[in-house]
Design a protein around this motif. Structure first.
Motif, PDB file in Angstrom:
ATOM      1  N   ALA A 227       0.838  -1.146   0.142  1.00 27.74           N
ATOM      2  CA  ALA A 227       0.074  -0.162  -0.081  1.00 27.74           C
ATOM      3  C   ALA A 227       0.923   1.312   0.034  1.00 27.74           C
ATOM      4  CB  ALA A 227      -0.835   0.004   1.243  1.00 27.74           C
ATOM      5  N   PRO A 228       0.436   2.253  -0.580  1.00 23.68           N
ATOM      6  CA  PRO A 228       1.099   3.589  -0.628  1.00 23.68           C
ATOM      7  C   PRO A 228       0.936   4.379   0.758  1.00 23.68           C
ATOM      8  CG  PRO A 228      -0.909   3.996  -1.666  1.00 23.68           C
ATOM      9  CD  PRO A 228      -0.647   2.420  -1.415  1.00 23.68           C
ATOM     10  N   LEU A 310       5.640   7.072 -12.547  1.00 21.05           N
ATOM     11  CA  LEU A 310       5.343   6.719 -11.079  1.00 21.05           C
ATOM     12  C   LEU A 310       4.784   5.312 -10.844  1.00 21.05           C
ATOM     13  CD1 LEU A 310       4.461   8.815  -8.820  1.00 21.05           C
ATOM     14  CD2 LEU A 310       2.226   8.470  -9.423  1.00 21.05           C
ATOM     15  N   TYR A 311       5.221   4.724 -10.043  1.00 25.00           N
ATOM     16  CA  TYR A 311       4.610   3.394  -9.755  1.00 25.00           C
ATOM     17  C   TYR A 311       3.287   3.098  -9.428  1.00 25.00           C
ATOM     18  CZ  TYR A 311       5.037  -1.766  -8.462  1.00 25.00           C
ATOM     19  OH  TYR A 311       4.861  -3.098  -8.508  1.00 25.00           O
ATOM     20  N   LEU A 312       2.781   2.210  -9.876  1.00 26.05           N
ATOM     21  CA  LEU A 312       1.155   2.060  -9.605  1.00 26.05           C
ATOM     22  C   LEU A 312       0.970   0.691  -8.832  1.00 26.05           C
ATOM     23  CD1 LEU A 312      -0.496   2.922 -13.018  1.00 26.05           C
ATOM     24  CD2 LEU A 312      -0.401   4.385 -11.134  1.00 26.05           C
ATOM     25  N   GLY A 313       2.000  -0.104  -8.961  1.00 27.72           N
ATOM     26  CA  GLY A 313       1.675  -1.584  -8.299  1.00 27.72           C
ATOM     27  C   GLY A 313       1.473  -2.501  -9.536  1.00 27.72           C
ATOM     28  N   LYS A 314       1.613  -3.793  -9.072  1.00 28.64           N
ATOM     29  CA  LYS A 314       1.437  -4.940 -10.045  1.00 28.64           C
ATOM     30  C   LYS A 314       2.234  -4.809 -11.337  1.00 28.64           C
ATOM     31  CE  LYS A 314      -3.135  -6.060  -8.476  1.00 28.64           C
ATOM     32  NZ  LYS A 314      -4.524  -6.028  -8.680  1.00 28.64           N
ATOM     33  N   GLY A 315       3.418  -4.254 -11.255  1.00 32.13           N
ATOM     34  CA  GLY A 315       4.280  -4.417 -12.471  1.00 32.13           C
ATOM     35  C   GLY A 315       3.841  -3.048 -13.278  1.00 32.13           C
ATOM     36  N   GLY A 352      -6.083  -0.386   4.437  1.00 33.93           N
ATOM     37  CA  GLY A 352      -7.208  -0.600   3.804  1.00 33.93           C
ATOM     38  C   GLY A 352      -7.465   0.205   2.352  1.00 33.93           C
ATOM     39  N   TYR A 353      -6.049   0.264   1.673  1.00 35.17           N
ATOM     40  CA  TYR A 353      -5.956   0.834   0.509  1.00 35.17           C
ATOM     41  C   TYR A 353      -6.359   0.015  -0.692  1.00 35.17           C
ATOM     42  CZ  TYR A 353      -3.717   2.644  -3.876  1.00 35.17           C
ATOM     43  OH  TYR A 353      -3.300   3.147  -5.052  1.00 35.17           O
ATOM     44  N   ARG A 354      -7.172   0.809  -1.411  1.00 34.45           N
ATOM     45  CA  ARG A 354      -7.770   0.333  -2.648  1.00 34.45           C
ATOM     46  C   ARG A 354      -7.387   0.980  -3.928  1.00 34.45           C
ATOM     47  NH1 ARG A 354     -14.129  -1.270  -1.628  1.00 34.45           N
ATOM     48  NH2 ARG A 354     -13.824  -2.673   0.175  1.00 34.45           N
ATOM     49  N   PRO A 355      -6.561   0.263  -4.608  1.00 35.32           N
ATOM     50  CA  PRO A 355      -6.075   0.961  -5.915  1.00 35.32           C
ATOM     51  C   PRO A 355      -7.193   1.499  -6.852  1.00 35.32           C
ATOM     52  CG  PRO A 355      -5.118  -1.241  -5.889  1.00 35.32           C
ATOM     53  CD  PRO A 355      -6.247  -1.178  -4.861  1.00 35.32           C
ATOM     54  N   PRO A 356      -6.946   2.897  -7.296  1.00 37.83           N
ATOM     55  CA  PRO A 356      -8.191   3.518  -8.197  1.00 37.83           C
ATOM     56  C   PRO A 356      -8.290   2.873  -9.445  1.00 37.83           C
ATOM     57  CG  PRO A 356      -6.207   4.734  -7.937  1.00 37.83           C
ATOM     58  CD  PRO A 356      -5.944   3.584  -7.186  1.00 37.83           C
ATOM     59  N   PRO A 357      -9.565   2.719  -9.828  1.00 36.75           N
ATOM     60  CA  PRO A 357      -9.608   2.137 -11.465  1.00 36.75           C
ATOM     61  C   PRO A 357      -8.956   2.769 -12.367  1.00 36.75           C
ATOM     62  CG  PRO A 357     -11.639   3.125 -10.614  1.00 36.75           C
ATOM     63  CD  PRO A 357     -10.654   3.212  -9.460  1.00 36.75           C
ATOM     64  N   LEU A 358      -8.177   2.271 -13.206  1.00 35.28           N
ATOM     65  CA  LEU A 358      -7.755   2.794 -14.378  1.00 35.28           C
ATOM     66  C   LEU A 358      -8.847   3.356 -15.373  1.00 35.28           C
ATOM     67  CD1 LEU A 358      -4.892   0.379 -15.316  1.00 35.28           C
ATOM     68  CD2 LEU A 358      -4.731   2.090 -13.709  1.00 35.28           C
TER      69      LEU A 358
END
Length: 373
Positions: A227-228, A310-315, A352-358
């Motif tokens: 999580a960021p 900027l890194y988003l996660g999941k590669g 509780g971080y949830r990545p924002p939808p692309l």
């Protein structure tokens, strides 16, 4: 920019095995005297890379010039205040000189005391005269100090102006270098046939896919999603809102960005000022191991640190790839990775971080470039 810019990012480079066609499924050889598609791709990558280096040099000079302008404005304010104080001191010194002239006497203080009708009054008056003398000395000291301060500030202001002029000339040279590099790219692309452009795009996409698979299989990235920090999450959200905006060298938004313009503005909107250029970001921000990456970290590319995302996660990263392209989400290995830095290493990860939808089309289509006919 005329011509269709092939799909890629800044100066995409993958392993030589990807560039050089192998025996199986090899690209047909070009007619005699014509460069191979792989050779054209290598040349194009080199041109983009040199353009990116020139862009970051321009950005660094522009940032330094901006800082020097701010310093010059501060010095100008201090110099104006010093000159105002000096004017006041000179006026006070003039008044003292006139008063001393009007009150001049050939009699010494001792004789005035002996001849006085009231010696005690004369002694009291002497204390007043002494105090006035001290005030005159203090006024002279202030005048001397104000003159020295004004002279020193004037010297600094002249030096600051000279430095600004030097940087402005350097900025113009850097700007011309960027334009020259981009003209070389445009000239090469304009010389290609539609078939060569299509093959370039196919080869570049295949190379990026191979590089991404190899990077992910290497274990360089942790399989655990991190999580960021709160600020990192805000930087990610800002960068994703810029998807689809064009790359323009030297741009920091809000309508267009270059690579480091996007990352610096993303973190600025998260409340943390970071250096303007990718090279400054790499040199001054704390390094973070690739297997400890979290969203919001900056991934830096190429040996000279001339590109950043900027890194988003999941590669995945979000980036402003190169001229002719638009801000988009890309595989982390679309460029050769130099390392990563973290603008807020002291900040804790969110819970509780949830990545924002692309956004729609974030990973496809926007990286192709444009065709102005």
């Amino acid at each position: 920019m005329s011509g269709t810019l092939v799909r890629g990012v800044c100066a995409v480079a993958v392993a030589g095995a990807v560039l050089a066609p192998g025996p199986a499924g090899a690209v047909p050889g070009p007619p005699d005297g014509e460069p191979s598609v792989a050779g054209l791709l290598a040349e194009l990558r080199g041109l983009y890379r040199r353009a990116e280096e020139a862009t970051e040099a321009y950005n660094a000079t522009a940032e330094e010039l901006r800082e020097r302008r701010a310093q010059a404005e501060t010095l100008a304010g201090e110099l104006a205040a010093a000159r105002g104080s000096l004017y006041g001191s000179r006026m006070a010194a003039g008044r003292l000189a006139r008063e001393q002239y009007r009150g001049h006497s050939d009699l010494s203080p001792y004789l005035r005391l002996l001849l006085a009708r009231d010696p005690q009054h004369a002694l009291d008056q002497g204390h007043v005269v002494l105090r006035a003398a001290r005030n005159r000395m203090a006024a002279v000291d202030r005048l001397t100090g104000d003159e020295q301060k004004a002279d020193a500030l004037a010297t600094k202001a002249r030096a600051a102006l000279d430095e600004r002029m030097r940087l402005a000339a350097a900025q113009q040279r850097d700007r011309d270098a960027v334009r020259g590099r981009l003209a070389e790219v445009e000239e090469l692309l304009a010389s290609l046939t539609p078939g060569q452009l299509a093959e370039l795009s196919r080869l570049e996409e295949a190379g990026t896919a191979v590089a991404q698979r190899a990077f992910m299989a290497s274990g360089a990235l942790s399989s655990v999603g991190r999580a960021p920090s709160k600020a990192g999450g805000e930087a990610v959200a800002y960068a994703l809102r810029q998807i689809g905006k064009p790359y323009v060298w030297g741009a920091e938004g809000p309508e267009s960005f270059d690579c480091s313009g996007l990352t610096s503005q993303a973190w600025a909107h998260a409340g943390r000022k970071i250096p303007r250029t990718s090279q400054q970001q790499w040199a001054s921000l704390p390094k973070v191991p690739m297997d400890r990456l979290r969203p919001g970290d900056l991934v830096v590319y190429f040996p000279k640190a001339t590109h950043v995302a900027l890194y988003l996660g999941k590669g995945q990263v979000v980036q402003a790839p190169r001229p002719g392209a638009r801000v988009k989400v890309s595989p982390i290995a679309a460029n050769p990775v130099l390392g990563a830095v973290r603008p807020d290493p002291e900040a804790k990860a969110m819970t509780g971080y949830r990545p924002p939808p692309l956004p729609r089309g974030a990973t496809a289509g926007d990286d192709t470039g444009n065709d102005d006919g």
